[in-house]
Scaffold this motif. Sequence first.
Motif, mmCIF file in Angstrom:
data_model
loop_
_atom_site.group_PDB
_atom_site.id
_atom_site.type_symbol
_atom_site.label_atom_id
_atom_site.label_comp_id
_atom_site.label_asym_id
_atom_site.label_seq_id
_atom_site.Cartn_x
_atom_site.Cartn_y
_atom_site.Cartn_z
ATOM 1 N N GLY A 1 4.397 -2.046 11.430
ATOM 2 C CA GLY A 1 4.097 -1.067 10.386
ATOM 3 C C GLY A 1 3.352 0.154 10.883
ATOM 4 O O GLY A 1 3.530 1.260 10.373
ATOM 5 N N ASN A 2 2.511 -0.033 11.913
ATOM 6 C CA ASN A 2 1.764 1.120 12.415
ATOM 7 C C ASN A 2 2.730 2.208 12.855
ATOM 8 O O ASN A 2 3.655 1.935 13.625
ATOM 9 C CB ASN A 2 0.873 0.703 13.590
ATOM 10 N N GLY B 1 6.850 -2.941 9.043
ATOM 11 C CA GLY B 1 5.664 -3.623 8.521
ATOM 12 C C GLY B 1 5.876 -5.120 8.391
ATOM 13 O O GLY B 1 6.989 -5.645 8.550
ATOM 14 N N GLY B 2 4.769 -5.812 8.157
ATOM 15 C CA GLY B 2 4.840 -7.235 7.831
ATOM 16 C C GLY B 2 5.262 -8.168 8.952
ATOM 17 O O GLY B 2 5.692 -9.289 8.698
ATOM 18 N N ILE C 1 -1.602 4.286 0.738
ATOM 19 C CA ILE C 1 -1.332 5.271 1.799
ATOM 20 C C ILE C 1 0.091 5.780 1.560
ATOM 21 O O ILE C 1 0.864 5.162 0.825
ATOM 22 C CB ILE C 1 -1.432 4.692 3.235
ATOM 23 N N GLU D 1 0.814 -1.221 0.000
ATOM 24 C CA GLU D 1 0.000 0.000 0.000
ATOM 25 C C GLU D 1 0.845 1.267 0.000
ATOM 26 O O GLU D 1 0.322 2.376 -0.103
ATOM 27 C CB GLU D 1 -0.942 -0.002 1.221
ATOM 28 N N LEU D 2 2.164 1.133 0.120
ATOM 29 C CA LEU D 2 2.999 2.310 0.386
ATOM 30 C C LEU D 2 3.306 3.123 -0.874
ATOM 31 O O LEU D 2 3.664 2.572 -1.916
ATOM 32 C CB LEU D 2 4.317 1.885 1.032
ATOM 33 N N ASP E 1 3.854 6.401 2.667
ATOM 34 C CA ASP E 1 4.865 5.788 3.537
ATOM 35 C C ASP E 1 5.402 6.878 4.478
ATOM 36 O O ASP E 1 6.154 7.752 4.056
ATOM 37 C CB ASP E 1 5.981 5.227 2.637
ATOM 38 N N SER E 2 4.987 6.825 5.731
ATOM 39 C CA SER E 2 5.529 7.799 6.693
ATOM 40 C C SER E 2 6.649 7.200 7.518
ATOM 41 O O SER E 2 7.478 7.918 8.066
ATOM 42 C CB SER E 2 4.424 8.342 7.600
ATOM 43 N N ASN E 3 6.704 5.881 7.585
ATOM 44 C CA ASN E 3 7.758 5.268 8.422
ATOM 45 C C ASN E 3 9.155 5.506 7.849
ATOM 46 O O ASN E 3 10.096 5.768 8.592
ATOM 47 C CB ASN E 3 7.538 3.762 8.568
ATOM 48 N N ASP F 1 1.839 -10.829 5.774
ATOM 49 C CA ASP F 1 2.965 -10.446 6.623
ATOM 50 C C ASP F 1 4.095 -11.460 6.421
ATOM 51 O O ASP F 1 4.009 -12.593 6.874
ATOM 52 C CB ASP F 1 2.533 -10.396 8.096
HETATM 53 P P1 AMP Z 1 1.663 -4.139 9.091
HETATM 54 O O1 AMP Z 1 2.602 -4.060 10.226
HETATM 55 O O2 AMP Z 1 2.331 -4.375 7.779
HETATM 56 O O3 AMP Z 1 0.574 -5.124 9.384
HETATM 57 O O4 AMP Z 1 0.973 -2.714 8.996
HETATM 58 C C1 AMP Z 1 0.181 -2.218 10.024
HETATM 59 C C2 AMP Z 1 -0.439 -0.909 9.624
HETATM 60 O O5 AMP Z 1 0.581 0.048 9.419
HETATM 61 C C3 AMP Z 1 -1.215 -0.948 8.336
HETATM 62 O O6 AMP Z 1 -2.335 -0.109 8.469
HETATM 63 C C4 AMP Z 1 -0.251 -0.401 7.316
HETATM 64 O O7 AMP Z 1 -0.885 0.195 6.204
HETATM 65 C C5 AMP Z 1 0.503 0.625 8.128
HETATM 66 N N1 AMP Z 1 1.842 0.817 7.620
HETATM 67 C C6 AMP Z 1 2.712 -0.154 7.302
HETATM 68 N N2 AMP Z 1 3.864 0.356 6.844
HETATM 69 C C7 AMP Z 1 3.713 1.703 6.882
HETATM 70 C C8 AMP Z 1 4.556 2.784 6.525
HETATM 71 N N3 AMP Z 1 5.789 2.583 6.040
HETATM 72 N N4 AMP Z 1 4.084 4.040 6.671
HETATM 73 C C9 AMP Z 1 2.844 4.241 7.161
HETATM 74 N N5 AMP Z 1 2.014 3.274 7.534
HETATM 75 C C10 AMP Z 1 2.419 2.000 7.383
#
Ligand code: AMP
Length: 430
Positions: free
Chosen positions: A320-321, A271-272, A221, A208-209, A223-225, A279
Amino acid sequence: MSNQSTHSCCSACDREDVEKLPLTDLSEALDRMAALVAPISESQTISLGKALGRILADDVKSAIPLPVSNNSAVDGYAVRLEAMQGQAPFTLSITGRVAAGDDPSKISENSQCIRILTGASVPDWADAVIMQEDTDLSEDGKTATFELRPEQNANIRFAGEDVAKGSVIIEKGAKIDTRHIAIAAASGLGELIAVRPIRVALLATGSELNQPGNPLPPGGIYDSNTPMLVALLSQPHIELTLHRPVKDDLATIQSSIALLAANHDLLLTSGGMSVSDEDYIRRAVAAEAGNFEVKKIRLKPGKPLGFGRIKDCIFIGLPGNPYAALVGYLLFAQSALAHIGGIEKRPQPLKAQAAFTTEKGGKRLEFVPVRITGYSPDGLPQLEKIGRGGSARLRPLINADGLAALPIAEQGVKEADLLDFYPFHSAFEL
Ligand code: AMP
Ligand code: MG
């Protein structure tokens, strides 16, 4: 090790088992991180001008005393006490002048009183310096009259009173800041020996990034991380490799992890790490012979965080959050970086008082954004909790002064409970 799964790779990589993985307490997880990491032993010589933010590889000693010679702390007159016997006032002839930078040997050894300026070397025969404010000069400026006999050594800064010759001025493992630069320069050091930069790789995962600045497709969305972690990692003691974010695809994630783990000290992924079928990080790490030292943490947010080793590389799988990724970084990546770099002094949380209540206790240590609203009579910061929680929320951070840890407990937090408080900035930022 509980590596007795009958599934394909190991218990950590079979997604149906992720939910059942053991939770490790934060303090134990941090201890295990410390035990896992070997500090870098390679060092390099750097010029003082490039030393800010680097980690000192060895104790630094001063080859000279500081001050380097006895010198005057004030503008005034250096006097010989022997010439000031009997009743005050004392009138002495002024037979010379030394300013900062002058060689004091130009002054006659038989002098009784000379004009001296701040920072000038005090000749050996002089016992004290009298401030010019306590001096009456004759019309012709050739004699000085003093109402009082000064104490022996008054207003003299002695050689070595700040730093003894050969003594340690900065200890190994210091992260070099303004103070260290100042004392190294005062000691005449043009170069320092620093730990070679820590090689860190960053890999965000998520189909989604999208990169900020580009249009957002449906379902996407930003990518803010990645920008957040790049900001955290942009430090002089770190050499950062930024991999482009990759989609949720096992083969791509696995090959990226293999590539990055091969030549970095620390690999951070985002993430993942959770339980869904998209994941892939745990499976990819396991496929690369990675070993999870800690698989999940009794932490909120940040439960899915795990870390371990892939060959010589320390690996941290951040959630990822975004808020969870930040908390995970601050607790675990910062700790790993400190151990890898050999940083001796680590910022510790402060004690603070809750100025809020929570309805019930929690089964995980919870980090919440807080703001200082005042101080208790004995000087403890009083904290207000900001926002209603949520591992994805960033807005509460904007008004926060730091994070507070709500302990694992049956009961909720009460007013005036003591909490660990992690300020974002210290009062004196160096
Ligand atoms: P995950 O840990 O991959 O299950 O992601 C958990 C949540 O964090 C989901 O809502 C993702 O869309 C969001 N997320 C994952 N990676 C990022 C990122 N790099 N920047 C912003 N939000 C993210
Ligand atoms: Mg994901």
